[in-house]
Write a protein that holds these residues in place. Structure first.
Motif, PDB file in Angstrom:
ATOM      1  N   TYR A 187       5.519   7.227 -14.152  1.00 36.54           N
ATOM      2  CA  TYR A 187       5.057   6.106 -14.984  1.00 36.54           C
ATOM      3  C   TYR A 187       4.792   4.843 -14.148  1.00 36.54           C
ATOM      4  CZ  TYR A 187       6.846   9.293 -18.494  1.00 36.54           C
ATOM      5  OH  TYR A 187       7.091  10.424 -19.249  1.00 36.54           O
ATOM      6  N   CYS A 188       4.627   5.009 -12.842  1.00 43.90           N
ATOM      7  CA  CYS A 188       4.377   3.866 -11.928  1.00 43.90           C
ATOM      8  C   CYS A 188       5.483   2.821 -12.034  1.00 43.90           C
ATOM      9  CB  CYS A 188       3.003   3.228 -12.205  1.00 43.90           C
ATOM     10  SG  CYS A 188       1.641   4.372 -12.063  1.00 43.90           S
ATOM     11  N   MET A 189       6.687   3.289 -12.337  1.00 39.29           N
ATOM     12  CA  MET A 189       7.801   2.349 -12.559  1.00 39.29           C
ATOM     13  C   MET A 189       8.096   1.509 -11.321  1.00 39.29           C
ATOM     14  SD  MET A 189       9.141   2.748 -15.650  1.00 39.29           S
ATOM     15  CE  MET A 189      10.910   2.768 -15.787  1.00 39.29           C
ATOM     16  N   ASN A 190       8.114   2.152 -10.147  1.00 46.58           N
ATOM     17  CA  ASN A 190       8.423   1.405  -8.920  1.00 46.58           C
ATOM     18  C   ASN A 190       7.310   0.417  -8.582  1.00 46.58           C
ATOM     19  OD1 ASN A 190      10.795   2.844  -8.621  1.00 46.58           O
ATOM     20  ND2 ASN A 190       9.858   4.378  -7.283  1.00 46.58           N
ATOM     21  N   TYR A 191       6.069   0.876  -8.793  1.00 49.38           N
ATOM     22  CA  TYR A 191       4.918   0.008  -8.514  1.00 49.38           C
ATOM     23  C   TYR A 191       4.970  -1.238  -9.397  1.00 49.38           C
ATOM     24  CZ  TYR A 191       0.103  -1.483  -7.857  1.00 49.38           C
ATOM     25  OH  TYR A 191      -1.016  -2.229  -7.571  1.00 49.38           O
ATOM     26  N   ILE A 192       5.240  -1.001 -10.674  1.00 44.38           N
ATOM     27  CA  ILE A 192       5.289  -2.119 -11.628  1.00 44.38           C
ATOM     28  C   ILE A 192       6.464  -3.042 -11.292  1.00 44.38           C
ATOM     29  CG2 ILE A 192       5.689  -2.702 -14.060  1.00 44.38           C
ATOM     30  CD1 ILE A 192       4.178   0.023 -14.698  1.00 44.38           C
ATOM     31  N   ALA A 193       7.601  -2.432 -10.967  1.00 43.81           N
ATOM     32  CA  ALA A 193       8.784  -3.249 -10.635  1.00 43.81           C
ATOM     33  C   ALA A 193       8.517  -4.113  -9.402  1.00 43.81           C
ATOM     34  CB  ALA A 193       9.991  -2.345 -10.406  1.00 43.81           C
ATOM     35  N   ALA A 194       7.820  -3.539  -8.415  1.00 49.08           N
ATOM     36  CA  ALA A 194       7.517  -4.304  -7.202  1.00 49.08           C
ATOM     37  C   ALA A 194       6.587  -5.468  -7.530  1.00 49.08           C
ATOM     38  CB  ALA A 194       6.893  -3.395  -6.148  1.00 49.08           C
ATOM     39  N   HIS A 241       0.827  -1.210   0.000  1.00 48.24           N
ATOM     40  CA  HIS A 241       0.000   0.000   0.000  1.00 48.24           C
ATOM     41  C   HIS A 241       0.858   1.254   0.000  1.00 48.24           C
ATOM     42  CE1 HIS A 241      -3.168  -2.891   0.847  1.00 48.24           C
ATOM     43  NE2 HIS A 241      -4.003  -1.955   0.439  1.00 48.24           N
ATOM     44  N   LEU A 242       2.028   1.188   0.592  1.00 41.27           N
ATOM     45  CA  LEU A 242       2.961   2.317   0.550  1.00 41.27           C
ATOM     46  C   LEU A 242       3.343   2.623  -0.908  1.00 41.27           C
ATOM     47  CD1 LEU A 242       6.016   2.734   2.914  1.00 41.27           C
ATOM     48  CD2 LEU A 242       6.201   3.256   0.507  1.00 41.27           C
ATOM     49  N   LYS A 243       3.673   1.576  -1.639  1.00 40.31           N
ATOM     50  CA  LYS A 243       4.053   1.781  -3.052  1.00 40.31           C
ATOM     51  C   LYS A 243       2.859   2.271  -3.868  1.00 40.31           C
ATOM     52  CE  LYS A 243       8.051  -1.202  -3.010  1.00 40.31           C
ATOM     53  NZ  LYS A 243       7.885  -1.929  -1.719  1.00 40.31           N
ATOM     54  N   ALA A 244       1.667   1.755  -3.567  1.00 39.41           N
ATOM     55  CA  ALA A 244       0.466   2.218  -4.266  1.00 39.41           C
ATOM     56  C   ALA A 244       0.216   3.693  -3.975  1.00 39.41           C
ATOM     57  CB  ALA A 244      -0.736   1.376  -3.836  1.00 39.41           C
ATOM     58  N   ALA A 245       0.376   4.088  -2.706  1.00 42.62           N
ATOM     59  CA  ALA A 245       0.130   5.484  -2.334  1.00 42.62           C
ATOM     60  C   ALA A 245       1.156   6.410  -2.990  1.00 42.62           C
ATOM     61  CB  ALA A 245       0.158   5.631  -0.811  1.00 42.62           C
ATOM     62  N   GLU A 246       2.404   5.978  -3.061  1.00 40.45           N
ATOM     63  CA  GLU A 246       3.421   6.792  -3.744  1.00 40.45           C
ATOM     64  C   GLU A 246       3.037   7.028  -5.198  1.00 40.45           C
ATOM     65  OE1 GLU A 246       7.629   6.074  -1.400  1.00 40.45           O
ATOM     66  OE2 GLU A 246       7.089   4.618  -2.938  1.00 40.45           O
ATOM     67  N   ALA A 247       2.558   5.976  -5.852  1.00 42.66           N
ATOM     68  CA  ALA A 247       2.143   6.114  -7.253  1.00 42.66           C
ATOM     69  C   ALA A 247       0.942   7.059  -7.363  1.00 42.66           C
ATOM     70  CB  ALA A 247       1.818   4.741  -7.838  1.00 42.66           C
TER      71      ALA A 247
END
Ligand code: THG
Length: 267
Positions: free
Chosen positions: A250-257, A237-243
């Motif tokens: 480009y949601c790069m971190n979310y996609i990478a995770a 949820h932290l990564k989702a909130a950052e996005a």
């Protein structure tokens, strides 16, 4: 988000036992796992040992250092413990914490200067912690201004509204959120931090509350948190909130995770 792993804390029963029995393997394992889960700092706290705190803190830090060179967040109200911790830990550090309490401010500031550390600044003074938002806000502002006047750059300061359990007072969640927002508005270069897990003391299913607080606080401007990085849904949820807040191009971190398997088992 700057993540400070909270698990090496002697107020947790498993850690108290491990430190008491010099179980280095358990400490090293938790250090490595928190780092792998995304912690940028590891909080280290030996406060449960009272008069043996300094000795036990020293053992914890040396043990963590056998596992990782990750920056540490030295967690104690005692200046002597902070001083010893900084002296032996090496590397980049955060002192946790200073406050506007006059004795504590006077004794912790020289440590922050000597070791050139970051510092968590608790919004409390000699009158303790107020429930009045304007009062706490004014304490936070005064503390930030004093630190900067002493030459501590804003990027080294982490202001902490000191989250208290909502089970004790139902206004404590909103109070912390409003303070994070106001501190962000007033000092955009100073970090806003809090310990998530304090909010849920005494309540069932604590992680649900900790996760909800993280999202709300991020929307209010939180950019650093003391949390359990091994809570996979919390980290997802932290990564989702950052996005969602626009911190992830480009949601790069979310996609990478997602691709790395970090979200496996989370629907
Ligand atoms: N601000 C700052 N520093 C802090 C806090 C803060 N340091 C300590 C704390 N709050 C953050 N760390 C924790 C660590 C553990 C728990 C809560 C916050 C916790 N422990 C359970 C208990 O004591 O009941 C035990 C859980 C377990 O055994 O796994 O909840 O706000 N600057």
């Amino acid at each position: 988000m700057i993540i400070i792993g909270e698990l090496l804390n002697s107020t947790r029963e498993g850690i108290r036992r491990a430190v008491g029995e010099c179980d280095a393997a358990l400490i090293k394992d938790l250090a490595t796992k928190q780092q792998a889960a995304g912690a940028a700092y590891l909080d280290v706290n030996a406060g449960a040992f009272a008069e043996r705190e300094i000795e036990q803190l020293e053992w914890m830090i040396r043990t963590v250092r056998e596992a990782t060179a990750l920056p540490l967040c030295i967690d104690s109200p005692k200046p002597e413990a902070l001083d010893r911790g900084c002296a032996i830990a090496g590397g980049s550090l955060i002192v946790n914490s200073i406050s506007a309490e006059s004795e504590r401010f006077q004794s912790v500031l020289p440590i922050v200067k000597q070791y050139n550390t970051g510092v968590i600044a608790l919004a409390m003074d000699d009158a303790g912690m107020s429930n009045d938002e304007d009062t706490v806000y004014n304490v936070a502002c005064r503390l930030a201004e004093r630190l900067m006047a002493e030459g501590v750059a804003p990027e080294r300061i982490f202001l902490d509204p000191l989250v208290r359990p909502i089970g004790a007072n139902s206004s404590y969640g909103r109070l912390a959120l409003n303070l994070i927002r106001r501190i962000w508005d007033t000092f955009p270069e100073i970090h806003r931090i809090c310990g998530l897990s304090n909010v849920s003391f005494g309540l069932p299913k604590r992680r649900i509350l900790n996760r909800a607080l993280l999202i709300l606080a991020m929307a209010s401007g939180l950019d650093a948190a003391i949390l359990d990085p091994l809570d996979a849904p919390l980290m997802a949820h932290l990564k989702a909130a950052e996005a969602l807040l626009g911190y992830d191009d480009y949601c790069m971190n979310y996609i990478a995770a997602a691709r790395s398997g970090a979200f496996d088992g989370i629907d």
